[in-house]
Write an enzyme that holds these catalytic residues in place. Structure first.
Site, PDB file in Angstrom:
ATOM      1  N   GLY A   1       0.815  -1.208   0.000  1.00 54.41           N
ATOM      2  CA  GLY A   1       0.000   0.000   0.000  1.00 54.41           C
ATOM      3  C   GLY A   1       0.852   1.264   0.000  1.00 54.41           C
ATOM      4  N   SER A   2       0.341   2.306   0.629  1.00 58.47           N
ATOM      5  CA  SER A   2       0.980   3.617   0.535  1.00 58.47           C
ATOM      6  C   SER A   2       2.318   3.714   1.259  1.00 58.47           C
ATOM      7  CB  SER A   2       0.028   4.699   1.055  1.00 58.47           C
ATOM      8  OG  SER A   2      -1.054   4.878   0.153  1.00 58.47           O
ATOM      9  N   THR A   3       2.668   2.732   2.091  1.00 55.44           N
ATOM     10  CA  THR A   3       4.007   2.776   2.673  1.00 55.44           C
ATOM     11  C   THR A   3       5.070   2.651   1.585  1.00 55.44           C
ATOM     12  OG1 THR A   3       4.015   0.377   3.123  1.00 55.44           O
ATOM     13  CG2 THR A   3       3.260   1.834   4.895  1.00 55.44           C
TER      14      THR A   3
ATOM     15  N   LYS B   1       5.182   4.214  -1.037  1.00 52.15           N
ATOM     16  CA  LYS B   1       5.423   5.523  -1.648  1.00 52.15           C
ATOM     17  C   LYS B   1       6.779   6.095  -1.247  1.00 52.15           C
ATOM     18  CE  LYS B   1       0.528   6.596  -2.178  1.00 52.15           C
ATOM     19  NZ  LYS B   1      -0.654   7.304  -1.631  1.00 52.15           N
TER      20      LYS B   1
END
Length: 490
Positions: A217-219, A221
């Site tokens: 997920g957004s980790t 990024k």
């Protein structure tokens, strides 16, 4: 001597010679394989004939040996705080074998390791040395904080904490867990308990920290930002990105929106995109950086390879064959990219360590029964994943995300903290499933060095919580904060 007797004598001589050759072959050529055959009952009896060495955390044994009366297996393994430490120790069972540190360092713990022989007299007399000890890198307060954080939520999940400067594993928790003591023996009751655990759909025997992979997920990024900066796709983290919100995937009519209003993310800079976790910024950054350069950076952080701590960790994955829409989706940690919690801790620790990724390890030293060291682990650089200037720019964004963005719940008074929450869908066709909640963070000391980096994964599938309340910043941040505080107070 007549001819028949001579034939009989020759035949007997040949048979005797064949017997001698066979006995010699068995005694010398096959002796090791026969002696170590797991089906050799004598081997099994010997394995449990004496107390075993111990696994040590901060000077205290977290394992032990106790007598098992009524069995020809004289001793069996016991554990202290078994469920909390099971992802580290594994189990050592009279019926089920061994796993994790109990298995990897079985020769040292059992006394079979040749380095435990203290001199020629031991070899000449056949004296069998006592088992040695395995000294771990685990911080007991950090381990307790990690395990308590997960169990207080009554969640499936995992936590890994690393020392970014050395690669030492300070904590490794996985829930639900199990007590290795409950099936350490050979009784029918213990066998039934192992079977129950092995067939449990919650998979308590699986170490989610290193053996299970998930969409990060957004980790992810933070890795997308590092790749885009290091390859020159982005040169100024404060310049407008030009990425529209919502963002239409290339070669597709699918549009990806954001948790915050799209107007808050439209064409914003990478720093603001990190602050509010704007998907459009990182989809666009991954697409423009390209799958090959994205994969190159991911692999420098450890993706696509198993890690050995010395326990084997499953390989996290950044695929080689991706089309443009799939490449874009990896920028926000979705699509085909997968990661273990250990791997995301390595990414976070590497960035906190100015781009230098250290090889993770959980065994500080192997020690003989006379307390003399027989092996010691030295910190080892895995890769300079990105440049120091790139890492410092990502740190700036992560710290801003804590001070003024979606990672505010991990703030620690008087300490500089960088963090990034994430929520990861299980896949494109499972919209009704509850997403994973992630959180990654590090704490920084006044001299700029970081003593701890943490990755937290929470799988809220069975939690009594609404889907709208599932977020990495809400579920994972308090656990990460407690673990970091435990290390900092040390």
């Amino acid at each position: 001597m007549d001819k028949p007797l001579r034939h009989i004598a020759v035949s007997c001589g040949v048979l005797m010679m064949a017997l001698l050759v066979r006995v010699t072959w068995v005694q010398f050529a096959q002796s090791d394989s026969l002696a170590n055959d797991p089906h050799n009952r004598r081997v099994q009896i010997e394995a449990f004939a004496k107390p075993r060495g111990d696994i040590i955390v901060a000077g205290e044994s977290i394992t032990g040996s106790e007598q098992s009366p009524g069995s020809d297996f004289k001793y069996k393994r016991v554990s202290k705080n078994g469920p909390m430490y099971a992802p580290i120790t594994g189990y050592f069972s009279q019926a089920q074998g061994a796993s994790f540190l109990e298995g990897v360092h079985n020769d040292v713990l059992s006394g079979k390791d040749s380095r435990l022989f203290t001199g020629p007299l031991d070899l000449l007399t056949g004296t069998k040395p006592r088992g040695g000890d395995v000294i771990t890198t685990i911080d007991p307060k950090a381990q307790k904080a990690a395990y308590k954080g997960l169990t207080d939520l009554n969640a499936k999940g995992a936590v890994v904490a690393l020392d970014p400067g050395t690669g030492k594993i300070l904590a490794m928790a996985s829930t639900p867990s199990y007590d290795p003591s409950v099936f350490a023996g050979i009784s029918g009751r213990e066998g039934a308990e192992f079977k129950r655990l092995d067939q449990d759909k919650e998979k308590p025997l699986s170490n989610r920290a290193i053996r299970e992979t998930y969409p990060p997920g957004s980790t992810f990024k933070i890795l997308t930002a590092a790749a885009a900066l290091d390859h020159g796709t982005v040169t100024d983290i404060n310049a407008p990105s030009g990425a529209p919100a919502p963002y239409r995937l290339p070669l597709s009519t699918t549009e990806i929106g954001n948790v915050v209003p799209d107007s808050q993310c439209d064409k914003v800079s990478m720093k603001t995109g990190m602050q509010w976790s704007c998907n459009n910024v990182f989809l666009d950054a991954a697409l423009r950086t390209g799958k090959d350069k994205m994969r190159e950076t991911a692999e420098k952080f450890g993706f696509n390879k198993e890690q050995f701590t010395p326990v084997r960790s499953a390989a996290s994955g950044y695929p080689a064959e991706l089309d443009k829409p799939q490449t874009a989706l990896t920028g926000m940690g979705q699509g085909s990219v997968t990661s273990t919690p250990l791997q995301m801790a390595m990414v976070t620790a590497g960035l906190a360590n100015n781009g230098k990724v250290m090889k993770p390890y959980m065994v500080e030293e192997l020690r003989g029964p006379n307390l003399s060291p027989i092996d010691k682990t030295e910190p080892e650089v895995l890769n300079q994943a990105v440049s120091e200037s790139t890492a410092k720019k990502v740190q700036e964004m992560m710290e801003y995300t804590v001070s003024d963005g979606t990672a505010s719940k991990v703030k620690i008074d008087g300490v500089t903290v960088g963090g990034k929450p994430g929520t990861a869908q299980h896949g494109a066709d499972v919209r009704d499933e509850r997403p994973y909640a992630w959180f990654v963070s590090y704490a920084k000391q006044s001299d700029g060095t970081s003593p701890v980096a943490v990755a937290v994964l929470v799988d809220p599938e069975d939690m009594d919580i609404s889907r709208s309340d599932i977020a990495g910043g809400r579920l994972g941040a308090p656990i990460a904060k407690a673990v970091m505080e435990a290390v900092l107070k040390k």
